[in-house]
Motif scaffolding. Structure first.
Motif, PDB file in Angstrom:
ATOM      1  N   ARG A 183      -3.687   7.001   3.326  1.00 34.33           N
ATOM      2  CA  ARG A 183      -3.439   7.874   2.170  1.00 34.33           C
ATOM      3  C   ARG A 183      -3.177   7.069   0.897  1.00 34.33           C
ATOM      4  NH1 ARG A 183       0.866  11.007   5.654  1.00 34.33           N
ATOM      5  NH2 ARG A 183      -0.493  11.765   7.305  1.00 34.33           N
ATOM      6  N   THR A 184      -3.802   5.931   0.785  1.00 31.46           N
ATOM      7  CA  THR A 184      -3.688   5.112  -0.417  1.00 31.46           C
ATOM      8  C   THR A 184      -5.083   4.883  -0.977  1.00 31.46           C
ATOM      9  OG1 THR A 184      -1.711   3.978   0.406  1.00 31.46           O
ATOM     10  CG2 THR A 184      -2.939   2.892  -1.350  1.00 31.46           C
ATOM     11  N   ASP A 185      -5.353   5.518  -2.099  1.00 25.36           N
ATOM     12  CA  ASP A 185      -6.647   5.383  -2.765  1.00 25.36           C
ATOM     13  C   ASP A 185      -6.436   4.853  -4.180  1.00 25.36           C
ATOM     14  OD1 ASP A 185      -8.560   6.545  -0.748  1.00 25.36           O
ATOM     15  OD2 ASP A 185      -7.225   8.265  -0.977  1.00 25.36           O
ATOM     16  N   PHE A 186      -7.462   4.217  -4.702  1.00 30.26           N
ATOM     17  CA  PHE A 186      -7.366   3.582  -6.012  1.00 30.26           C
ATOM     18  C   PHE A 186      -8.325   4.233  -7.001  1.00 30.26           C
ATOM     19  CE2 PHE A 186      -5.621   0.597  -3.062  1.00 30.26           C
ATOM     20  CZ  PHE A 186      -4.598  -0.027  -3.759  1.00 30.26           C
ATOM     21  N   ASP A 187      -7.912   4.221  -8.258  1.00 29.07           N
ATOM     22  CA  ASP A 187      -8.761   4.748  -9.329  1.00 29.07           C
ATOM     23  C   ASP A 187      -9.786   3.714  -9.774  1.00 29.07           C
ATOM     24  OD1 ASP A 187      -7.185   7.263  -9.714  1.00 29.07           O
ATOM     25  OD2 ASP A 187      -5.630   5.849 -10.299  1.00 29.07           O
ATOM     26  N   VAL A 188      -9.393   2.445  -9.718  1.00 30.66           N
ATOM     27  CA  VAL A 188     -10.252   1.358 -10.191  1.00 30.66           C
ATOM     28  C   VAL A 188     -10.241   0.226  -9.178  1.00 30.66           C
ATOM     29  CG1 VAL A 188     -10.602  -0.399 -11.982  1.00 30.66           C
ATOM     30  CG2 VAL A 188      -9.873   1.904 -12.631  1.00 30.66           C
ATOM     31  N   ALA A 244       0.829  -1.203   0.000  1.00 27.55           N
ATOM     32  CA  ALA A 244       0.000   0.000   0.000  1.00 27.55           C
ATOM     33  C   ALA A 244       0.862   1.251   0.000  1.00 27.55           C
ATOM     34  CB  ALA A 244      -0.935  -0.010   1.209  1.00 27.55           C
ATOM     35  N   ALA A 245       1.920   1.238   0.812  1.00 27.06           N
ATOM     36  CA  ALA A 245       2.812   2.399   0.883  1.00 27.06           C
ATOM     37  C   ALA A 245       3.692   2.496  -0.350  1.00 27.06           C
ATOM     38  CB  ALA A 245       3.672   2.313   2.147  1.00 27.06           C
ATOM     39  N   VAL A 246       4.369   1.401  -0.699  1.00 21.84           N
ATOM     40  CA  VAL A 246       5.311   1.423  -1.822  1.00 21.84           C
ATOM     41  C   VAL A 246       4.573   1.618  -3.145  1.00 21.84           C
ATOM     42  CG1 VAL A 246       7.049   0.102  -3.077  1.00 21.84           C
ATOM     43  CG2 VAL A 246       6.974   0.005  -0.587  1.00 21.84           C
ATOM     44  N   GLY A 247       3.444   0.941  -3.311  1.00 16.42           N
ATOM     45  CA  GLY A 247       2.694   1.073  -4.553  1.00 16.42           C
ATOM     46  C   GLY A 247       2.200   2.486  -4.782  1.00 16.42           C
ATOM     47  N   ASP A 248       1.660   3.083  -3.727  1.00 19.21           N
ATOM     48  CA  ASP A 248       1.184   4.463  -3.867  1.00 19.21           C
ATOM     49  C   ASP A 248       2.343   5.402  -4.175  1.00 19.21           C
ATOM     50  OD1 ASP A 248      -0.991   6.509  -3.509  1.00 19.21           O
ATOM     51  OD2 ASP A 248       0.397   7.185  -1.965  1.00 19.21           O
ATOM     52  N   ALA A 249       3.476   5.219  -3.490  1.00 20.63           N
ATOM     53  CA  ALA A 249       4.645   6.067  -3.753  1.00 20.63           C
ATOM     54  C   ALA A 249       5.162   5.856  -5.172  1.00 20.63           C
ATOM     55  CB  ALA A 249       5.748   5.782  -2.741  1.00 20.63           C
ATOM     56  N   LEU A 250       5.173   4.615  -5.648  1.00 17.84           N
ATOM     57  CA  LEU A 250       5.614   4.358  -7.015  1.00 17.84           C
ATOM     58  C   LEU A 250       4.687   5.045  -8.001  1.00 17.84           C
ATOM     59  CD1 LEU A 250       7.452   3.008  -9.058  1.00 17.84           C
ATOM     60  CD2 LEU A 250       6.065   0.925  -8.841  1.00 17.84           C
ATOM     61  N   LEU A 284       6.337  10.671  -1.312  1.00 18.84           N
ATOM     62  CA  LEU A 284       6.201   9.504  -0.443  1.00 18.84           C
ATOM     63  C   LEU A 284       4.837   9.447   0.242  1.00 18.84           C
ATOM     64  CD1 LEU A 284       9.707   9.550   1.297  1.00 18.84           C
ATOM     65  CD2 LEU A 284       9.029   8.362  -0.802  1.00 18.84           C
ATOM     66  N   GLY A 285       4.035  10.490   0.067  1.00 19.45           N
ATOM     67  CA  GLY A 285       2.745  10.532   0.756  1.00 19.45           C
ATOM     68  C   GLY A 285       2.887  10.783   2.243  1.00 19.45           C
ATOM     69  N   VAL A 286       3.957  11.489   2.616  1.00 13.07           N
ATOM     70  CA  VAL A 286       4.255  11.797   4.013  1.00 13.07           C
ATOM     71  C   VAL A 286       4.141  13.303   4.209  1.00 13.07           C
ATOM     72  CG1 VAL A 286       6.042  11.719   5.807  1.00 13.07           C
ATOM     73  CG2 VAL A 286       5.743   9.779   4.248  1.00 13.07           C
TER      74      VAL A 286
END
Length: 550
Positions: A245-250, A143-149, A542-544
Motif C-alpha cells: 500500500r505504498t505508491d509514489f507520484d514520481v 515505505a511504511a513510515v514515509g507513506d504514513a507521513l 497509517l494505511g492499515v
C-alpha cells in the motif's frame, strides 16, 4: 465544544481583555490548548498566561485570572481554574463536551484534519532503494513510515508529492549487470557483485527472452543484462511496494540528471558563484561554511562527478518544480547527508530550512527470541516480501510505524502474529470490529439513531474519558505532522481502543433482555459511532485496514 471552538473562545477573551485595557498584550499570539493527563485538572489546559507574562509585564497567575473572568460567561464552559505558575484549566459542561460526538459523526472521514500546512508544497522522498535487489527490511520501514507521513501531512492541508529517487546511474548498476551476466553464463558472481536466488531468476528470465545474450561479447552482454535487469528489478520493487500500500507520484531517474546536463549546470552555477574551489585536481564544495564537518568533493580528480553532484542537481530540480519543503528520508548510514544537503541549499542561496532529513535506524526481525536469518532468495538481507509473508500487510505496516524511527527496532514476529490484546494492531482493529458488531446488534434490535441525541446524557466518568480521547485526535494529527512522527497516531489509537474497551465493560450500551431502548441508549450508540469513526480515520492515516469482523 471542540478544541477549535475553545481556541476561538480564548482568542475572544484575550481580545476583549486587551481592548478593555485589562491587559497590555499581543492579542495575535499563538494560543495552544492541551488535554491534561490528570482528568481532575479539567478538560483542557492552556499555558497562554505564561506566554503573555513577559510582554505584559505581569505575573502569569494575574493574567490567567483576567482571562478566566472573561471566560466565565462563555456558553459551554462550566469552570476555569488557575494551576501552578499560571496554567489555565478549563472544564466544559456535560452538554458542551458531549456535543463533540455529533460533530465527529457529521464530519466523517474529515474529522481530525486541519489546515496547519495549507499552501505548503512538499516533496517527500523515501525508500529510493537501489534497483540491484529487493527492498530490504530497512527500506520497508521507510515505505511504511514515509507513506504514513505523507498521509499525515496531507491531513494538515499540505500538497504532498511522494517521490522515489531511482538510482540508475553509477558503479553499483554495473556490478549488478556483471552479476547477471555471470549467472547467465553459469559462472561465479564477481567478487564485488550481487548474489542470491533473485539474481539467478532474473538472469534466466532475460536469457529466455534473449537466448543469444549469454554468448554476446562482454560489453554487449553487460549492456543488455544491465538494462533488462534494472527494468525487471524495478518492476518487482514497484509491485512489492504496491502490495504494501505504498505508491509514489514520481519515479525520478538519477540518470536523467546526467543525461540532461543538469549535473553539469549545477556544478557550473556553484563554480561561477565561488562556492567550489580546486584542490588536488578535484573541485570541492565549501560546505564547511554552512555547517558541514568537512568540504565535499563535487568533481573528482579524474573529471567524473562525485555522488554529491547528482544530489546538488536533484535539489535544484525539486525547487524548480515549486516545492517549498523537501523532506529526505534516509537510512542509518546517511547521517552526513543532513549537513551536506543543507549546505547545498545554502550554497545555492536558498534557506537551509527547506531541506529536512529524517534518519531511520535499523530493523531486526526476531522469532523465538532469536534474530531471523537472511533471506535465501535475496542472499544477504531480509526483504519486504519476507516481512509481508511473515506478518501480512496490516501488521507489517503498523509494527514499522508504531515506533520512532530514530531508535533501532526489534520486531518480534511471535508478538505481531498473535491474535490477542498483546498485539497492538490486533487490539486496535478488534476495537473497531467490536464497534461494528455493536452497530449490527443495535440494528437487529430495531434501534434507530435518528438525526440527533441528547449530549447531556453522556455524563458518566467513562463516557467523559472516552469523549476526551476523541477530542484529542485533531491535536494528535497536528503534532504528528509538525514533528514528522506518524508513530504518535498509532499510540493514540491504542489509547483510544483502551478507552473504548473500558467504557464498554462498565457502561451498558444496549438494553438487557426485553427492556426498551431509551434516550441514554441512543446517546451511547452515537458515542460508539463516533469512536468507530475516529478509529477508522486513524487507521486510514497509517494505511492499515479497519475490519468490520474479526
Amino acid at each position: 465544544m471542540n478544541p477549535a471552538q475553545l481556541l476561538e473562545a480564548l482568542r475572544a477573551a484575550l481580545v476583549a481583555a486587551v481592548d478593555a485595557g485589562d491587559l497590555q498584550a499581543d492579542a495575535t499570539v499563538e494560543i495552544v490548548v492541551d488535554r491534561p493527563r490528570n482528568r481532575d485538572h479539567g478538560d483542557y489546559a492552556t499555558p497562554l498566561a505564561l506566554k503573555l507574562a513577559k510582554s505584559s509585564g505581569r505575573p502569569p497567575r494575574e493574567i490567567a485570572a483576567v482571562l478566566a473572568r472573561r471566560l466565565e460567561s462563555t456558553p459551554g464552559i462550566a469552570r476555569t481554574d488557575i494551576a501552578g505558575p499560571g496554567f489555565l484549566n478549563i472544564t466544559l459542561d456535560v452538554s458542551a463536551a458531549g456535543a463533540l460526538v455529533g460533530e465527529i459523526v457529521r464530519a466523517g472521514a474529515a474529522y481530525g484534519s486541519g489546515t496547519a500546512m495549507a499552501g505548503r508544497s512538499v516533496n517527500l522522498e523515501f525508500v529510493s532503494a537501489n534497483p540491484t535487489g529487493p527492498v530490504h527490511i530497512g527500506g520497508a520501514r521507510w515505505a511504511a513510515v514515509g507513506d504514513a507521513l505523507g498521509r499525515v501531512l496531507t491531513a494538515q492541508g499540505a500538497t504532498v508529492t511522494r517521490e522515489y529517487y531511482f538510482n540508475d546511474a553509477g558503479a553499483q548498476i554495473d556490478r549488478f549487470g556483471r552479476s547477471l551476466v555471470a549467472a547467465a553464463r553459469g559462472e561465479d558472481a564477481p567478487e564485488d557483485g550481487y548474489a542470491g536466488e533473485y539474481i539467478t531468476e532474473i538472469a534466466a528470465a532475460i536469457t529466455a527472452e534473449h537466448p543469444e545474450a549469454p554468448g554476446l561479447p562482454d560489453d554487449e552482454a553487460l549492456a543488455l543484462y544491465r538494462r533488462a535487469g534494472v527494468d525487471r528489478m524495478f518492476a518487482g520493487i514497484k509491485a512489492t511496494l504496491h502490495e504494501f500500500r505504498t505508491d509514489f507520484d514520481v519515479y525520478f531517474h538519477e540518470d536523467s540528471l546526467h543525461a540532461s546536463g543538469a549535473v553539469t549546470a549545477a556544478v557550473a552555477r556553484l563554480t561561477d558563484s565561488g562556492h567550489l574551489y580546486a584542490k588536488d585536481g578535484a573541485w570541492w564544495l565549501r560546505s564547511t561554511e554552512y555547517g558541514d564537518d568537512k568540504d565535499r568533493v563535487v568533481v573528482k580528480s579524474d573529471g567524473d562527478p562525485a555522488y554529491i553532484a547528482g544530489d546538488l542537481a536533484y535539489f535544484l530540480d525539486k525547487r524548480s518544480r515549486g516545492f517549498d519543503l523537501c523532506i529526505y528520508m534516509l537510512g542509518a548510514d546517511h547521517h552526513g547527508y543532513i549537513a551536506r544537503l543543507k549546505a547545498a541549499a545554502a550554497a545555492f542561496g536558498d534557506d537551509p530550512a527547506v531541506v529536512e532529513v529524517l534518519i531511520g535506524q535499523l530493523v531486526n526481525l526476531v522469532r523465538d527470541g532469536q534474530p531471523l536469518r537472511m533471506s535465501k532468495r535475496a542472499g544477504t538481507v531480509i526483504t519486504l516480501d519476507d516481512l509481508i509473508d511473515a506478518l501480512g500487510v496490516d501488521a507489517a505496516r503498523y509494527s514499522l510505524i508504531r515506533y520512532s524511527v530514530d531508535t533501532t527496532l526489534d520486531l518480534d514476529l511471535d508478538l505481531w502474529t498473535r491474535q490477542t490484546s498483546d498485539n497492538p494492531v490486533f487490539y486496535v482493529q478488534y476495537a473497531h470490529a467490536r464497534l461494528c458488531s455493536l452497530a449490527r446488534s443495535a440494528a437487529d434490535l430495531g434501534i434507530e439513531l435518528g438525526d440527533c441525541y441528547d449530549p447531556a446524557l453522556l455524563d458518566t466518568a467513562r463516557e467523559s474519558e472516552l469523549i476526551a480521547l476523541l477530542a484529542a485526535y485533531p491535536q494528535v494529527l497536528r503534532s504528528a505532522a509538525d514533528l514528522r512522527e506518524p508513530h504518535r497516531v498509532s499510540r493514540y489509537l491504542e489509547d483510544l481502543a483502551s478507552g473504548y474497551h473500558k467504557f464498554y465493560d462498565s457502561v451498558r450500551v444496549l438494553p438487557m433482555g426485553d427492556a426498551d431502548p431509551d434516550d441514554s441508549t441512543v446517546a451511547r450508540l452515537w458515542l460508539c459511532r463516533a469512536t468507530r469513526r475516529v478509529l477508522a480515520n486513524g487507521l486510514a492515516v497509517l494505511g492499515v485496514s479497519a475490519p468490520e469482523r474479526m
